[in-house]
Motif scaffolding. Structure first.
Motif, PDB file in Angstrom:
ATOM      1  N   LYS A   1       3.383   3.995  -5.099  1.00 21.17           N
ATOM      2  CA  LYS A   1       2.523   3.165  -5.814  1.00 21.17           C
ATOM      3  C   LYS A   1       2.922   1.706  -5.561  1.00 21.17           C
ATOM      4  O   LYS A   1       4.140   1.489  -6.030  1.00 21.17           O
ATOM      5  CB  LYS A   1       2.117   3.262  -7.113  1.00 21.17           C
ATOM      6  CG  LYS A   1       0.992   2.368  -7.569  1.00 21.17           C
ATOM      7  CD  LYS A   1       0.723   2.754  -9.162  1.00 21.17           C
ATOM      8  CE  LYS A   1      -0.186   1.906  -9.926  1.00 21.17           C
ATOM      9  NZ  LYS A   1      -0.714   2.370 -11.305  1.00 21.17           N
TER      10      LYS A   1
ATOM     11  N   GLU B   1      -2.867   5.498   0.838  1.00 25.89           N
ATOM     12  CA  GLU B   1      -3.648   4.187   1.157  1.00 25.89           C
ATOM     13  C   GLU B   1      -3.534   3.977   2.596  1.00 25.89           C
ATOM     14  O   GLU B   1      -4.668   3.580   3.330  1.00 25.89           O
ATOM     15  CB  GLU B   1      -3.556   2.927   0.618  1.00 25.89           C
ATOM     16  CG  GLU B   1      -3.746   3.234  -1.151  1.00 25.89           C
ATOM     17  CD  GLU B   1      -3.289   2.057  -2.045  1.00 25.89           C
ATOM     18  OE1 GLU B   1      -3.942   1.861  -2.906  1.00 25.89           O
ATOM     19  OE2 GLU B   1      -1.825   1.738  -1.870  1.00 25.89           O
TER      20      GLU B   1
ATOM     21  N   ARG C   1       0.782  -1.229  -0.020  1.00 27.47           N
ATOM     22  CA  ARG C   1      -0.085   0.013   0.037  1.00 27.47           C
ATOM     23  C   ARG C   1       0.930   1.043  -0.026  1.00 27.47           C
ATOM     24  O   ARG C   1       1.877   1.337   0.452  1.00 27.47           O
ATOM     25  CB  ARG C   1      -0.724   0.146   1.158  1.00 27.47           C
ATOM     26  CG  ARG C   1      -2.024  -1.247   1.067  1.00 27.47           C
ATOM     27  CD  ARG C   1      -2.694  -1.078   2.510  1.00 27.47           C
ATOM     28  NE  ARG C   1      -1.889  -1.638   3.740  1.00 27.47           N
ATOM     29  CZ  ARG C   1      -2.327  -1.989   4.979  1.00 27.47           C
ATOM     30  NH1 ARG C   1      -3.459  -1.719   5.083  1.00 27.47           N
ATOM     31  NH2 ARG C   1      -1.571  -2.369   5.586  1.00 27.47           N
ATOM     32  N   SER C   2       0.380   2.456  -0.577  1.00 31.42           N
ATOM     33  CA  SER C   2       1.110   3.559  -0.568  1.00 31.42           C
ATOM     34  C   SER C   2       0.690   4.381   0.763  1.00 31.42           C
ATOM     35  O   SER C   2      -0.089   3.950   1.500  1.00 31.42           O
ATOM     36  CB  SER C   2       0.675   4.382  -1.761  1.00 31.42           C
ATOM     37  OG  SER C   2      -0.865   4.820  -1.663  1.00 31.42           O
TER      38      SER C   2
END
Length: 717
Positions: free
Chosen positions: A645, A298, A294-295
């Protein structure tokens, strides 16, 4: 490279102090001396107790149980000894002590280690007693030799005198004889009013060598036939090696070997450049099945979802729900997001391993918790702990980076050494990129704040929800997540603070000032907003909420006085204030800020007041406040480790994870509150107030409260 073990029958403890008579230290080979005169050099050093050695040339060498990585324990601990020994400052020297979790335990931790701004606080009485003990034994030896009463001998600036007989001597002439004297069980300590050295601006013992380049760090240790090893790590947290091809790496001239270890792929070479070139030639396929993909955005969304869930209660006084329903109140709500932060010390992690002829191993590294390092290395190398000697070296900063339970860095280094057999000396190194991308960050946090204030400036209700990783790996409340929030100094009748622990494959770690890095910012910016909402002055409003005799109020009044708070700042500038207690020390700061030519905050001046109890060395205290302000300012303005990303780490070095530059460092004025309280730490408490002080000034300039750090990222986004 052998450290001579002292038979247990020769070990004697001074009750309640932990002093051991006849302790030997590691020989001078490859050991650093901050004074340029290594132990065991031209002057023979004779131990009077576990912390004090007297040279035949009258020098006094203290054995520091705390690592010296710029925060000043060599100087501070030497000051405590010198005061009670009545030594002259020119005589004083310092080296790191051997590794021993019993003799050299941090009295706050119960094992040998440096952290929590505890060096002076835990050793204040211990080191004074060490000095007083050595003094008593030297005086007893002189009295015996001169055949005079010990009570008639005076000691001043390192000279012992008997006025009636005219006899006089330095310490060195009686060091050998002093070793045989009876160890006083409870030596009398000076009344603080009689202090000569404590409280004075003594120069640091390690400054000269750090300036002229003779100070020895781990990187400087280069024994013959040395191997250099670097490890290729994944770019995603939690990833592991799926497969690798090292054929191209082996073609690099000077590459000796390539080995897989649990942390990645180790490349061994005859020099650093070749090791790095060989590592670059590796072809590695990483398994991301258990990795964090996950970024940061996120993760922030996931954190925000936790706000609606029941949390772990840290504080709950009064009735917050009812208090918010009262009429005539101004209410504010705010969500604040804090990014992951790397420690980014100037010296990345490194360690040197050297096998002795008897199969034992010496390890040289900047060990913040040397006992942990010793235990871990011994287990991995399949040696008894007595066969593994951790020789602590000067280190170029840490800020918490080297203070890891379980010593994961030493695990990797020892595995790298063991994997190749340990027949050659080995230096295991991390690059700056390895360190910035290596995890063990100050965790990412999110705070949800809700507060109510009446027209008179009384905060009647306060609710705070904190979401982040538990540094202590707890399923229940982690005090380091809520410190500074669960124990607010302000008089708020209805207060509720809850916490949520998030589990991630990203390893968390304490960062300089630990939980106060985020709670101090959240609390002090939110208090400021509440006071502004009802047109209360930020200083006067805070003082009204504090006990007027509290140490919080004392430093706040002093900082406001220093800054001439009531005066109008220069045109285009605004001032912000914050006050935070951390690690038992109280710090208030006023920051004067403008909008720079690039649209970012330009901090011109910081006024800082600190109350840390007895000021052992004001020079070091001021330096630590200045350093903490610079370190904290860099973080609040610029720093964030972001996951892009797919969870890939975006930052890698000082070009994209940068400190403030010399032209960005504000003018800093520091005042120390005179105090008779026991000394507390100063390595960390200068950091927490600078962020909110700057953010509060920035809000005045722009009418925009800071809800996400770093500030510059918001301006550029």
């Amino acid at each position: 490279m052998t450290i001579h073990e002292i038979p247990s029958t020769r070990r004697g403890f001074l009750a309640g102090v932990g002093l051991v008579i006849g302790v030997a230290i590691a020989p001078k080979m490859l050991r650093a001396s901050p004074t340029g005169t290594p132990a065991g050099g031209s002057s023979e050093l004779l131990p009077l107790n576990a912390f004090v050695k007297i040279g035949t040339d009258d020098t006094v060498t203290i054995l520091s149980k705390h690592i010296e990585f710029g925060q000043g324990p060599f100087t501070g601990l030497a000051t405590l000894v010198a005061e009670e020994l009545d030594a002259d400052w020119s005589q004083m020297r310092a080296v790191h002590s051997p590794t021993d979790n019993k003799i050299y335990a941090n009295l706050a931790f119960g094992l040998q280690g440096t952290g929590g701004s505890s060096s002076i606080a835990n050793a204040y009485e211990q080191m004074r007693k060490a000095g007083a003990t050595a003094r008593a034994m030297l005086v007893a030896a002189a009295a015996q030799e001169w055949n005079v009463p010990a009570a008639e001998i005076t000691v001043e600036k390192g000279r012992m005198r008997h006025a009636a007989s005219g006899k006089e001597s330095g310490f060195g002439a009686f060091a050998e004889k002093a070793k045989g004297q009876v160890v006083p069980q409870d030596p009398k300590l000076k009344d603080p009013k009689d202090f000569v050295l404590i409280g004075t601006d003594l120069p640091k013992l390690d400054t000269r060598e750090k300036i002229n380049g003779t100070a020895i760090f781990t990187l400087d240790i280069t024994p013959d036939n040395l191997l250099i090893a670097v490890v290729a790590h994944p770019k995603h947290f939690g990833a592991t090696v799926k497969s690798f091809d090292d054929s191209e790496a082996h073609k690099v001239k000077g590459v000796v070997d390539v080995k897989q270890i649990p942390q990645g792929i180790a490349v061994y070479a005859d020099n650093t450049f070749t090791a790095l070139k060989g590592r670059d030639a590796l072809k590695i396929e990483w398994d991301l099945s258990k990795a964090e993909t996950r970024s940061s955005s996120e993760l922030a969304a996931e954190y925000a979802r936790q706000f609606a869930k029941p949390g772990i209660e840290a504080t709950n006084t009064g009735n917050v729900a009812t208090a918010f329903q009262q009429e005539g109140l101004q209410t504010i709500e705010a969500d604040i997001v804090f990014p992951f932060l790397a420690h980014a010390p100037m010296e990345p992690l490194d360690a040197v391993f050297i096998k002795a002829a008897d199969g034992s191993v010496d390890i040289y590294n900047g060990a913040q918790f040397p006992g942990f390092d010793q235990q871990v290395a011994a287990e991995i190398l399949k040696l008894d702990e007595t066969k593994v000697r951790v020789n602590t070296q000067l280190a170029g900063g840490s800020f918490g980076r080297k203070a890891q339970f379980g010593s994961p860095y030493m695990q990797e280094a020892a595995m790298v050494y063991a994997a190749i057999g340990g027949d050659r000396p080995l230096k295991h190194m991390w690059t700056r990129e390895d360190d910035i991308q290596g995890g063990f960050y100050r965790p990412m946090y999110a705070h949800r704040m809700r507060g109510a204030i009446d027209a008179e400036g009384r905060i009647t209700a306060w609710e705070q929800i904190i979401v982040g990783q538990s540094i202590m790996a707890k399923a229940d409340l982690d005090s380091t997540s809520v410190e500074g929030a669960s124990n607010l100094p302000y008089q708020i009748p209805n207060l509720k603070v809850t916490s949520h622990n998030i589990t991630l494959p990203i390893p968390p770690l304490w960062w300089r000032s630990v939980g106060h890095t985020h709670t101090g910012f959240a609390v002090e910016t939110f208090v400021d907003e509440l006071l502004t909402r009802v047109s209360r002055d930020p200083v006067e409003g805070r003082l009204a909420l504090l006990d007027k005799d509290s140490r919080h109020a004392g430093v706040l009044r002093k900082a406001a006085e220093m800054a001439d708070w009531g005066a109008t700042p220069p045109e285009g500038r605004a001032r912000g204030v914050a006050v935070v207690e951390s690690f038992g020390s109280f710090v208030a700061q006023v920051a004067e800020v403008s909008v720079g030519s690039d649209g970012a905050p330009r901090v011109h001046k910081v006024w800082c007041a600190v109350d840390c109890g007895v000021a052992v060395n004001p020079n070091i205290i001021k330096a630590q406040m200045e350093g903490g302000i610079g370190y904290g300012l860099g973080a609040v303005l610029f720093d964030a480790v972001m996951l892009g990303k797919g969870g890939k780490i975006m930052q890698s070095n000082f070009h994209d994870y940068r400190s403030i530059r010399i032209n960005e460092m504000p003018d800093v004025a520091v005042e120390i509150i005179k105090s008779a309280e026991s000394p507390t730490g100063v390595g960390e408490p200068g950091v927490p107030p600078i962020g909110p002080a700057v953010a509060n000034a920035w809000r005045k300039l722009t009418n925009a409260p800071v809800r996400q750090l770093p500030i510059v990222s918001l301006i550029s986004s």
